[in-house]
Enzyme design. Structure first.
Site, PDB file in Angstrom:
ATOM      1  CG  PHE A  12      -1.569   1.206   1.652  1.00  0.00           C
ATOM      2  CD1 PHE A  12      -2.222   2.025   0.738  1.00  0.00           C
ATOM      3  CD2 PHE A  12      -1.563   1.582   3.003  1.00  0.00           C
ATOM      4  CE1 PHE A  12      -2.847   3.203   1.146  1.00  0.00           C
ATOM      5  CE2 PHE A  12      -2.183   2.748   3.423  1.00  0.00           C
ATOM      6  CZ  PHE A  12      -2.815   3.566   2.497  1.00  0.00           C
ATOM      7  CG  ASP A  60      12.364 -13.146   2.379  1.00  0.00           C
ATOM      8  OD1 ASP A  60      12.463 -12.136   3.100  1.00  0.00           O
ATOM      9  OD2 ASP A  60      11.891 -14.224   2.762  1.00  0.00           O
ATOM     10  CB  THR A 126       4.095   1.907  13.105  1.00  0.00           C
ATOM     11  OG1 THR A 126       2.813   2.114  13.702  1.00  0.00           O
ATOM     12  CG2 THR A 126       4.775   0.771  13.850  1.00  0.00           C
ATOM     13  CG  ASP A 127       0.947   5.687  15.563  1.00  0.00           C
ATOM     14  OD1 ASP A 127       0.872   4.507  15.121  1.00  0.00           O
ATOM     15  OD2 ASP A 127      -0.053   6.433  15.651  1.00  0.00           O
ATOM     16  CD  GLU A 128      -0.393  -0.235  15.540  1.00  0.00           C
ATOM     17  OE1 GLU A 128      -0.146  -1.358  16.010  1.00  0.00           O
ATOM     18  OE2 GLU A 128      -1.300  -0.018  14.735  1.00  0.00           O
ATOM     19  CE1 TYR A 151       3.355  -3.741  11.720  1.00  0.00           C
ATOM     20  CE2 TYR A 151       2.114  -2.367  13.269  1.00  0.00           C
ATOM     21  CZ  TYR A 151       2.880  -2.494  12.108  1.00  0.00           C
ATOM     22  OH  TYR A 151       3.171  -1.381  11.358  1.00  0.00           O
ATOM     23  CE  LYS A 155       7.364  -1.277  11.220  1.00  0.00           C
ATOM     24  NZ  LYS A 155       7.924  -1.354   9.831  1.00  0.00           N
ATOM     25  CG  LEU A 191     -11.696   0.782  10.372  1.00  0.00           C
ATOM     26  CD1 LEU A 191     -12.514  -0.195  11.183  1.00  0.00           C
ATOM     27  CD2 LEU A 191     -11.529   2.071  11.163  1.00  0.00           C
ATOM     28  CG  ASN A 250     -11.829   2.430  15.746  1.00  0.00           C
ATOM     29  OD1 ASN A 250     -11.059   3.191  15.169  1.00  0.00           O
ATOM     30  ND2 ASN A 250     -11.407   1.396  16.466  1.00  0.00           N
ATOM     31  N   GLY A 276      -5.921  -7.153  23.607  1.00  0.00           N
ATOM     32  CA  GLY A 276      -4.860  -6.161  23.861  1.00  0.00           C
ATOM     33  C   GLY A 276      -5.023  -4.877  23.051  1.00  0.00           C
TER      34      GLY A 276
HETATM   35  P1  NAD Z   1       1.512  -3.685   3.244  1.00  0.00           P
HETATM   36  O1  NAD Z   1       1.212  -4.893   4.056  1.00  0.00           O
HETATM   37  O2  NAD Z   1       0.452  -3.099   2.381  1.00  0.00           O
HETATM   38  O3  NAD Z   1       2.763  -3.967   2.285  1.00  0.00           O
HETATM   39  C1  NAD Z   1       3.903  -4.650   2.716  1.00  0.00           C
HETATM   40  C2  NAD Z   1       4.758  -4.981   1.487  1.00  0.00           C
HETATM   41  O4  NAD Z   1       5.957  -5.600   1.951  1.00  0.00           O
HETATM   42  C3  NAD Z   1       4.084  -5.962   0.531  1.00  0.00           C
HETATM   43  O5  NAD Z   1       4.275  -5.537  -0.810  1.00  0.00           O
HETATM   44  C4  NAD Z   1       4.820  -7.274   0.782  1.00  0.00           C
HETATM   45  O6  NAD Z   1       4.842  -8.145  -0.337  1.00  0.00           O
HETATM   46  C5  NAD Z   1       6.194  -6.769   1.155  1.00  0.00           C
HETATM   47  N1  NAD Z   1       6.953  -7.731   1.981  1.00  0.00           N
HETATM   48  C6  NAD Z   1       6.511  -8.366   3.106  1.00  0.00           C
HETATM   49  N2  NAD Z   1       7.455  -9.183   3.576  1.00  0.00           N
HETATM   50  C7  NAD Z   1       8.533  -9.044   2.758  1.00  0.00           C
HETATM   51  C8  NAD Z   1       9.836  -9.613   2.740  1.00  0.00           C
HETATM   52  N3  NAD Z   1      10.217 -10.504   3.664  1.00  0.00           N
HETATM   53  N4  NAD Z   1      10.693  -9.234   1.759  1.00  0.00           N
HETATM   54  C9  NAD Z   1      10.311  -8.345   0.808  1.00  0.00           C
HETATM   55  N5  NAD Z   1       9.089  -7.790   0.769  1.00  0.00           N
HETATM   56  C10 NAD Z   1       8.213  -8.137   1.729  1.00  0.00           C
HETATM   57  O7  NAD Z   1       2.067  -2.609   4.285  1.00  0.00           O
HETATM   58  P2  NAD Z   1       1.864  -1.018   4.307  1.00  0.00           P
HETATM   59  O8  NAD Z   1       0.612  -0.700   5.014  1.00  0.00           O
HETATM   60  O9  NAD Z   1       2.144  -0.499   2.961  1.00  0.00           O
HETATM   61  O10 NAD Z   1       3.056  -0.615   5.312  1.00  0.00           O
HETATM   62  C11 NAD Z   1       4.358  -0.334   4.792  1.00  0.00           C
HETATM   63  C12 NAD Z   1       5.274   0.016   5.952  1.00  0.00           C
HETATM   64  O11 NAD Z   1       4.763   1.157   6.641  1.00  0.00           O
HETATM   65  C13 NAD Z   1       5.379  -1.084   7.010  1.00  0.00           C
HETATM   66  O12 NAD Z   1       6.707  -1.135   7.452  1.00  0.00           O
HETATM   67  C14 NAD Z   1       4.459  -0.622   8.127  1.00  0.00           C
HETATM   68  O13 NAD Z   1       4.893  -1.111   9.364  1.00  0.00           O
HETATM   69  C15 NAD Z   1       4.619   0.876   8.026  1.00  0.00           C
HETATM   70  N6  NAD Z   1       3.475   1.683   8.491  1.00  0.00           N
HETATM   71  C16 NAD Z   1       2.220   1.428   8.036  1.00  0.00           C
HETATM   72  C17 NAD Z   1       1.156   2.241   8.436  1.00  0.00           C
HETATM   73  C18 NAD Z   1      -0.252   2.017   7.939  1.00  0.00           C
HETATM   74  O14 NAD Z   1      -1.175   2.692   8.407  1.00  0.00           O
HETATM   75  N7  NAD Z   1      -0.489   1.123   6.992  1.00  0.00           N
HETATM   76  C19 NAD Z   1       1.397   3.310   9.314  1.00  0.00           C
HETATM   77  C20 NAD Z   1       2.716   3.534   9.774  1.00  0.00           C
HETATM   78  C21 NAD Z   1       3.747   2.719   9.332  1.00  0.00           C
HETATM   79  O1  DAU Z   2      -0.886   3.376  13.695  1.00  0.00           O
HETATM   80  C1  DAU Z   2      -0.198   2.882  12.574  1.00  0.00           C
HETATM   81  C2  DAU Z   2      -0.653   1.469  12.283  1.00  0.00           C
HETATM   82  O2  DAU Z   2      -1.981   1.570  11.771  1.00  0.00           O
HETATM   83  C3  DAU Z   2       0.253   0.737  11.302  1.00  0.00           C
HETATM   84  O3  DAU Z   2       1.517   0.563  11.886  1.00  0.00           O
HETATM   85  C4  DAU Z   2      -0.327  -0.629  10.927  1.00  0.00           C
HETATM   86  O4  DAU Z   2       0.459  -1.240   9.926  1.00  0.00           O
HETATM   87  C5  DAU Z   2      -1.735  -0.422  10.408  1.00  0.00           C
HETATM   88  O5  DAU Z   2      -2.325  -1.678  10.135  1.00  0.00           O
HETATM   89  C6  DAU Z   2      -2.587   0.353  11.414  1.00  0.00           C
HETATM   90  O6  DAU Z   2      -2.834  -0.437  12.604  1.00  0.00           O
HETATM   91  P1  DAU Z   2      -4.286  -0.484  13.304  1.00  0.00           P
HETATM   92  O7  DAU Z   2      -4.388  -1.742  14.063  1.00  0.00           O
HETATM   93  O8  DAU Z   2      -4.561   0.783  14.028  1.00  0.00           O
HETATM   94  O9  DAU Z   2      -5.208  -0.490  11.970  1.00  0.00           O
HETATM   95  P2  DAU Z   2      -6.512  -1.334  11.581  1.00  0.00           P
HETATM   96  O10 DAU Z   2      -7.002  -0.761  10.288  1.00  0.00           O
HETATM   97  O11 DAU Z   2      -6.300  -2.791  11.668  1.00  0.00           O
HETATM   98  O12 DAU Z   2      -7.538  -0.922  12.737  1.00  0.00           O
HETATM   99  C7  DAU Z   2      -7.886   0.433  12.961  1.00  0.00           C
HETATM  100  C8  DAU Z   2      -8.835   0.460  14.155  1.00  0.00           C
HETATM  101  O13 DAU Z   2     -10.064  -0.180  13.774  1.00  0.00           O
HETATM  102  C9  DAU Z   2      -8.338  -0.321  15.360  1.00  0.00           C
HETATM  103  O14 DAU Z   2      -8.756   0.347  16.539  1.00  0.00           O
HETATM  104  C10 DAU Z   2      -9.038  -1.670  15.265  1.00  0.00           C
HETATM  105  C11 DAU Z   2     -10.361  -1.308  14.615  1.00  0.00           C
HETATM  106  N1  DAU Z   2     -10.949  -2.365  13.731  1.00  0.00           N
HETATM  107  C12 DAU Z   2     -10.160  -2.907  12.766  1.00  0.00           C
HETATM  108  C13 DAU Z   2     -10.658  -3.907  11.931  1.00  0.00           C
HETATM  109  C14 DAU Z   2      -9.778  -4.530  10.871  1.00  0.00           C
HETATM  110  C15 DAU Z   2     -12.281  -2.754  13.894  1.00  0.00           C
HETATM  111  O15 DAU Z   2     -12.997  -2.217  14.753  1.00  0.00           O
HETATM  112  N2  DAU Z   2     -12.768  -3.733  13.065  1.00  0.00           N
HETATM  113  C16 DAU Z   2     -12.006  -4.332  12.106  1.00  0.00           C
HETATM  114  O16 DAU Z   2     -12.519  -5.253  11.411  1.00  0.00           O
END
Ligand code: NAD
Ligand code: DAU
Length: 341
Positions: A12, A60, A126-128, A151, A155, A191, A250, A276
Site C-alpha cells: 500500500f 525476500d 509506526t506510532d504503534e 506486530y 517494529k 479498517l 472508530n 490487547g
Molecule cells: P503492506 O502490508 O500493504 O505492504 C507490505 C509490502 O511488503 C508488501 O508488498 C509485501 O509483499 C512486502 N513484503 C513483506 N514481507 C517481505 C519480505 N520478507 N521481503 C520483501 N518484501 C516483503 O504494508 P503497508 O501498510 O504499505 O506498510 C508499509 C510500511 O509502513 C510497514 O513497514 C508498516 O509497518 C509501516 N506503516 C504502516 C502504516 C499504515 O497505516 N499502513 C502506518 C505507519 C507505518
Molecule cells: O498506527 C499505525 C498502524 O496503523 C500501522 O503501523 C499498521 O500497519 C496499520 O495496520 C494500522 O494499525 P491499526 O491496528 O490501528 O489499523 P486497523 O485498520 O487494523 O484498525 C484500525 C482500528 O479499527 C483499530 O482500533 C481496530 C479497529 N478495527 C479494525 C478492523 C480490521 C475494527 O474495529 N474492526 C475491524 O474489522
C-alpha cells in the site's frame, strides 16, 4: 541522479511512495524489492509498467545473499525499508512471519547496507511502537517504546536494531513513525478499505468492542511526502513522527463512512474486541514540521471521499484480492465466510 532502493514497493504505502517520488522528482531511479506476499500486488504499480526509471526485483529481505546481490548489481544512494508484515490482527493469529520479516529482515538489510556503504537508510516505522495513550497526551519522539501487539513489538525491535547500528557503527539511518494511513491501494483487511468494501456490498461492518478506540488518520500521500522529506533532509540518528492531526473514535469514523457511502447504520455490527486493543493513538509531529518543513496537507473528509471513489472505481482490484488467500483469513478472523451474511 538519485538512485533509491525501496523494499515493499508492491504494498500500500510503498506503491504510493514510488508513484509520488517518480512524479515529483527529476532524475530519480528506483529499484523495488518485494517478496510479493499476500499483501504485495504488482497491479499496484501497473500504471508504471514500462517506465525505465523503475526496476523490480522479486525477493525476500531476509535472504542475505539476494539483498547483497541486488546492492552489488545496482548501487544506490539510499535505501527505504517499507517491507513488513503490517496487520495487527494477523500478528495475533501468528507472530512468526512478523519476527522474521520485520526483525530479521531489517537486520539483514542493515548489514548489507553497511557493507555496501549506503549513504542514507530510512526505516519506515509506526506510532504503534509507543503503545497506547489514555484520554490525554500525544506521542512525541521522546515517548518510551511500549509496544503491545506482536506486530508493534516486531517494529519496535527493528527500530532498536536501527538505533544500535547508528550508535555502534555511525550508520546513516533515520526512523520515521507515522499514524494510521488511508488512501488508494490499501489492502482490504485494514479498517477503512474493509468497511468501504463491505458497505458497498451491503455486508456488516465488524466494529471491535464498543468502537471507542481512537486512531489518528493521515492520507497516504502526506505520509509519502514525509518519508521523502526524511530521505532528503533527515539527520542521522533522528526519529521523525508523522500524523494527520485527525483523531477519531472508530465508531465515529464508521458512521462518517456510512454517511458518505449513503448506507444505513444498521450495517454496523459490534463484534468481540481485538485482544490487547490499544485505546488511543495521537501524534505530536511538530519536530517534522520544524526540522523537515513538512506538514499534513490533505483534509480528512476530502481524502476519504476520494478514497471511497477510488474503491468504487477499482472494485475489480478488490474482488481479485478477495478471491485469493484473503477468504480463509476472513473466515478465521471474523468467524464467517466473506459474503455469507
Ligand atoms: P503492506 O502490508 O500493504 O505492504 C507490505 C509490502 O511488503 C508488501 O508488498 C509485501 O509483499 C512486502 N513484503 C513483506 N514481507 C517481505 C519480505 N520478507 N521481503 C520483501 N518484501 C516483503 O504494508 P503497508 O501498510 O504499505 O506498510 C508499509 C510500511 O509502513 C510497514 O513497514 C508498516 O509497518 C509501516 N506503516 C504502516 C502504516 C499504515 O497505516 N499502513 C502506518 C505507519 C507505518
Ligand atoms: O498506527 C499505525 C498502524 O496503523 C500501522 O503501523 C499498521 O500497519 C496499520 O495496520 C494500522 O494499525 P491499526 O491496528 O490501528 O489499523 P486497523 O485498520 O487494523 O484498525 C484500525 C482500528 O479499527 C483499530 O482500533 C481496530 C479497529 N478495527 C479494525 C478492523 C480490521 C475494527 O474495529 N474492526 C475491524 O474489522
Amino acid at each position: 541522479m538519485q538512485r533509491l532502493l525501496v523494499t515493499g514497493g508492491c504494498g500500500f504505502i510503498g506503491s504510493n511512495f514510488i508513484r509520488h517520488c517518480l512524479s515529483t522528482r527529476d532524475n530519480v531511479t528506483i529499484i523495488n524489492v518485494d517478496k510479493l506476499t499476500y499483501a504485495g500486488n504488482l497491479e499496484n504499480l501497473a500504471d508504471l509498467e514500462g517506465d525505465a526509471r523503475l526496476l523490480f526485483r522479486r525477493g525476500d529481505i531476509c535472504d542475505r545473499a539476494f539483498v547483497q546481490q541486488v546492492l552489488a548489481d545496482q548501487p544506490v544512494d539510499a535505501v527505504l525499508n517499507f517491507a513488513a508484515e503490517s496487520h495487527v490482527d494477523r500478528s495475533i493469529l501468528d507472530s512468526g512471519p512478523f519476527v522474521q520479516t520485520n526483525i530479521v529482515g531489517t537486520q539483514v538489510l542493515l548489514d548489507a547496507c553497511r557493507e555496501a556503504g549506503i549513504g542514507r537508510y530510512v526505516q519506515v516505522s509506526t506510532d504503534e511502537v509507543y503503545g497506547s495513550l489514555g484520554a490525554d497526551g500525544l506521542f512525541t519522539e521522546q515517548t518510551p517504546l511500549a509496544p503491545n501487539s506482536p506486530y508493534s513489538a516486531s517494529k519496535a525491535s527493528a527500530d532498536l536494531l536501527v538505533r544500535s547500528y547508528v550508535h555502534t557503527f555511525g550508520f546513516p539511518a533515520v526512523i520515521t513513525r507515522c499514524s494510521n494511513n488511508y488512501g488508494p491501494y490499501q489492502f482490504p483487511e485494514k479498517l477503512i478499505p474493509l468497511f468501504i468494501s463491505n458497505a458497498l456490498n451491503d455486508r456488516p461492518l465488524p466494529v471491535y468492542g464498543k468502537g471507542e478506540n481512537v486512531r489518528d488518520w493521515i492520507h497516504v500521500l502526506d505520509h509519502c511526502r514525509g518519508i521523502l522529506a526524511a530521505v532528503e533532509h533527515g539527520q542521522t540518528g533522528e526519529v521523525y513522527n508523522f500524523g494527520g492531526k485527525c483523531e477519531l473514535k472508530n465508531i465515529d469514523l464508521t458512521r462518517t463512512l456510512l454517511r458518505l457511502l449513503g448506507k444505513p447504520e444498521s450495517l454496523i455490527r459490534y463484534v468481540t474486541d481485538r485482544p490487547g486493543h490499544d485505546l488511543r493513538y495521537a501524534i505530536d509531529c511538530s519536530k517534522a514540521e520544524r526540522e523537515l518543513g513538512w506538514s499534513p496537507q490533505v483534509d480528512f473528509e476530502t481524502g476519504l471521499r476520494e478514497t471511497i471513489d477510488w474503491y468504487r472505481a477499482n472494485s475489480e482490484w478488490v474482488e481479485r484480492i478477495q478471491s485469493g488467500e484473503y477468504t480463509s483469513y476472513y473466515e478465521r478472523q471474523y468467524g464467517e465466510r466473506l459474503g455469507d451474511s
